[in-house]
Motif scaffolding. Structure first.
Motif, PDB file in Angstrom:
ATOM      1  N   ASN A  76      -3.102  -7.240   3.581  1.00  0.00           N
ATOM      2  CA  ASN A  76      -2.367  -8.187   2.622  1.00  0.00           C
ATOM      3  C   ASN A  76      -3.378  -8.835   2.031  1.00  0.00           C
ATOM      4  OD1 ASN A  76       0.460  -7.584   3.495  1.00  0.00           O
ATOM      5  ND2 ASN A  76       0.135  -9.182   5.187  1.00  0.00           N
ATOM      6  N   LEU A  77      -4.792  -9.218   2.554  1.00  0.00           N
ATOM      7  CA  LEU A  77      -5.693  -9.829   1.661  1.00  0.00           C
ATOM      8  C   LEU A  77      -6.429  -9.120   0.947  1.00  0.00           C
ATOM      9  CD1 LEU A  77      -7.722 -12.367   2.015  1.00  0.00           C
ATOM     10  CD2 LEU A  77      -9.063 -11.008   3.633  1.00  0.00           C
ATOM     11  N   VAL A  78      -6.596  -7.943   0.982  1.00  0.00           N
ATOM     12  CA  VAL A  78      -7.478  -6.660   0.151  1.00  0.00           C
ATOM     13  C   VAL A  78      -6.312  -6.039  -1.022  1.00  0.00           C
ATOM     14  CG1 VAL A  78      -9.015  -6.588   1.890  1.00  0.00           C
ATOM     15  CG2 VAL A  78      -7.515  -4.719   1.581  1.00  0.00           C
ATOM     16  N   LYS A  79      -5.000  -6.295  -0.743  1.00  0.00           N
ATOM     17  CA  LYS A  79      -4.030  -5.460  -1.441  1.00  0.00           C
ATOM     18  C   LYS A  79      -4.207  -5.478  -2.774  1.00  0.00           C
ATOM     19  CE  LYS A  79       0.115  -7.194  -1.600  1.00  0.00           C
ATOM     20  NZ  LYS A  79       1.265  -7.470  -1.238  1.00  0.00           N
ATOM     21  N   ILE A  82      -7.181  -3.165  -4.144  1.00  0.00           N
ATOM     22  CA  ILE A  82      -6.642  -1.442  -4.153  1.00  0.00           C
ATOM     23  C   ILE A  82      -5.573  -1.253  -5.014  1.00  0.00           C
ATOM     24  CG2 ILE A  82      -5.823   0.132  -2.569  1.00  0.00           C
ATOM     25  CD1 ILE A  82      -6.926  -1.441  -0.306  1.00  0.00           C
ATOM     26  N   PHE A  83      -4.646  -2.146  -5.245  1.00  0.00           N
ATOM     27  CA  PHE A  83      -3.798  -1.903  -6.100  1.00  0.00           C
ATOM     28  C   PHE A  83      -3.625  -3.149  -7.409  1.00  0.00           C
ATOM     29  CE2 PHE A  83      -1.797  -0.645  -2.153  1.00  0.00           C
ATOM     30  CZ  PHE A  83      -1.918   0.967  -2.207  1.00  0.00           C
ATOM     31  N   VAL A  84      -4.609  -2.696  -8.355  1.00  0.00           N
ATOM     32  CA  VAL A  84      -5.221  -3.811  -9.132  1.00  0.00           C
ATOM     33  C   VAL A  84      -4.211  -4.262 -10.110  1.00  0.00           C
ATOM     34  CG1 VAL A  84      -7.757  -2.950  -8.623  1.00  0.00           C
ATOM     35  CG2 VAL A  84      -6.029  -2.101 -10.800  1.00  0.00           C
ATOM     36  N   ASP A  85      -3.062  -3.645 -10.517  1.00  0.00           N
ATOM     37  CA  ASP A  85      -2.185  -3.888 -11.343  1.00  0.00           C
ATOM     38  C   ASP A  85      -0.959  -4.727 -10.614  1.00  0.00           C
ATOM     39  OD1 ASP A  85      -3.395  -3.233 -13.835  1.00  0.00           O
ATOM     40  OD2 ASP A  85      -2.671  -1.202 -13.355  1.00  0.00           O
ATOM     41  N   GLY A  86      -0.835  -5.112  -9.242  1.00  0.00           N
ATOM     42  CA  GLY A  86       0.173  -5.901  -8.703  1.00  0.00           C
ATOM     43  C   GLY A  86       1.180  -4.978  -7.967  1.00  0.00           C
ATOM     44  N   GLU A  87       0.653  -3.850  -7.771  1.00  0.00           N
ATOM     45  CA  GLU A  87       1.781  -3.098  -7.061  1.00  0.00           C
ATOM     46  C   GLU A  87       1.524  -3.302  -5.695  1.00  0.00           C
ATOM     47  OE1 GLU A  87       0.092  -0.406 -10.708  1.00  0.00           O
ATOM     48  OE2 GLU A  87      -0.740  -1.748  -9.067  1.00  0.00           O
ATOM     49  N   SER A  94       1.484   5.464  -8.592  1.00  0.00           N
ATOM     50  CA  SER A  94       1.980   6.980  -8.795  1.00  0.00           C
ATOM     51  C   SER A  94       2.979   7.126  -9.746  1.00  0.00           C
ATOM     52  CB  SER A  94       1.958   7.884  -7.780  1.00  0.00           C
ATOM     53  OG  SER A  94       2.344   9.110  -8.071  1.00  0.00           O
ATOM     54  N   GLU A  95       4.115   6.285  -9.260  1.00  0.00           N
ATOM     55  CA  GLU A  95       5.441   6.824 -10.107  1.00  0.00           C
ATOM     56  C   GLU A  95       5.081   5.874 -11.525  1.00  0.00           C
ATOM     57  OE1 GLU A  95       8.245   4.472  -7.746  1.00  0.00           O
ATOM     58  OE2 GLU A  95       8.120   5.970  -5.996  1.00  0.00           O
ATOM     59  N   SER A  96       4.636   4.958 -11.548  1.00  0.00           N
ATOM     60  CA  SER A  96       4.358   4.259 -12.740  1.00  0.00           C
ATOM     61  C   SER A  96       3.761   5.051 -13.872  1.00  0.00           C
ATOM     62  CB  SER A  96       3.671   2.792 -12.786  1.00  0.00           C
ATOM     63  OG  SER A  96       3.432   2.204 -13.847  1.00  0.00           O
TER      64      SER A  96
END
Length: 268
Positions: A76-79, A82-87, A94-96
């Motif tokens: 939760n802290l590092v999310k 890793i997912f830099v566009d807020g995913e 991938s879907e986007s």
């Protein structure tokens, strides 16, 4: 290249247990030092059903990701690193991406254009430092969505796991005015520029004045700064990375910065 519709996507995922940095495996006893956090490395791939090519050669649009998975609290802290566009998870990324390509491919097909250029997006988030409650992540993202060339960016994130926070440069450096000439000296050394040489048109510094990269990383070797393409140079010149040894920074650090550096540079 002719458009070919392929009826299925491929998903493959795997996890590998690792600790400290990604070049360090578990010890034979399976014990992990108390000042490191355990994690696994996940790998993910998916493809668009629309392929480009001929009978002799087929090209596919692909999304791939490699990233660490920690315990839930650290995830939760590092999310956002890793997912830099807020995913929220890799499937959303991938879907986007693939949905964007699929829309482009369908428009080309509906318009009678048989030429479809394949896209790609590769993301590799790597643990660089994982010691004494300090976690540094390097997230390299390489993508192509049409045009003359793709784009590569490298994003650095530093976390204090004890305080559960993303570290800012001001958490580490107390005197930015004192840091600047030190950083410029190491930048010029990296670029093979004399102390009095002008940056000129080769660099994008405003009014020819050196500025620090916003991107920084805590590493075993020192404080790293990274400029992505187009930040201070043309795309053809590529990215720029330089490191300032911690010994050079002792008079510029906050009390927290001194503590962090002492722990990073401690002999294991």
């Amino acid at each position: 290249m002719a458009a070919i519709v392929f009826g299925a996507t491929l998903l493959c995922g795997s996890c590998v247990s690792e600790r400290k940095t990604e070049n360090t495996s578990h010890s034979a006893s399976g014990q992990v030092a108390a000042d490191t956090v355990q994690y696994q490395v996940a790998q993910y791939k998916d493809f668009s059903p629309y392929l480009s090519g001929t009978e002799e050669a087929v090209d596919s649009t692909i999304f791939s990701a490699r990233y660490p998975i920690f315990a839930e609290e650290i995830n939760n802290l590092v999310k956002n690193a890793i997912f830099v566009d807020g995913e929220q998870h890799v499937e959303q990324v991938s879907e986007s991406f693939l949905a964007g390509f699929n829309e482009y491919a369908e428009e080309q097909i509906d318009g009678g254009n048989a030429s479809i250029n394949a896209w790609y997006k590769h993301q590799n988030c790597r643990v660089v430092l994982n010691e004494h409650g300090i976690l540094t992540l390097q997230n390299a993202i390489n993508d192509y969505t049409g045009g003359a060339h793709g784009m590569e960016v490298e994003l650095w994130f530093n976390f204090d796991l004890q305080e559960k926070k993303l570290l800012q440069l001001t958490d580490i450096v107390a005197d930015n005015a004192a840091l600047l000439p030190i950083a410029e000296r190491y930048f010029r050394q990296h670029e093979n520029l004399a102390d009095t040489a002008s940056y000129g048109p080769s660099y994008f510094f405003e009014e020819n004045n050196f500025t620090l990269a916003a991107n920084f990383g805590l590493t075993k070797e020192g404080l790293l700064f990274h400029y992505n393409p187009y930040e201070i140079k043309s795309y053809a010149e590529g990215p720029t990375t330089f490191v300032i040894p911690y010994a050079e920074l002792k008079d510029t650090l906050t009390s927290k910065g001194k503590k962090l550096v002492s722990e990073i540079t401690a002999v294991n």
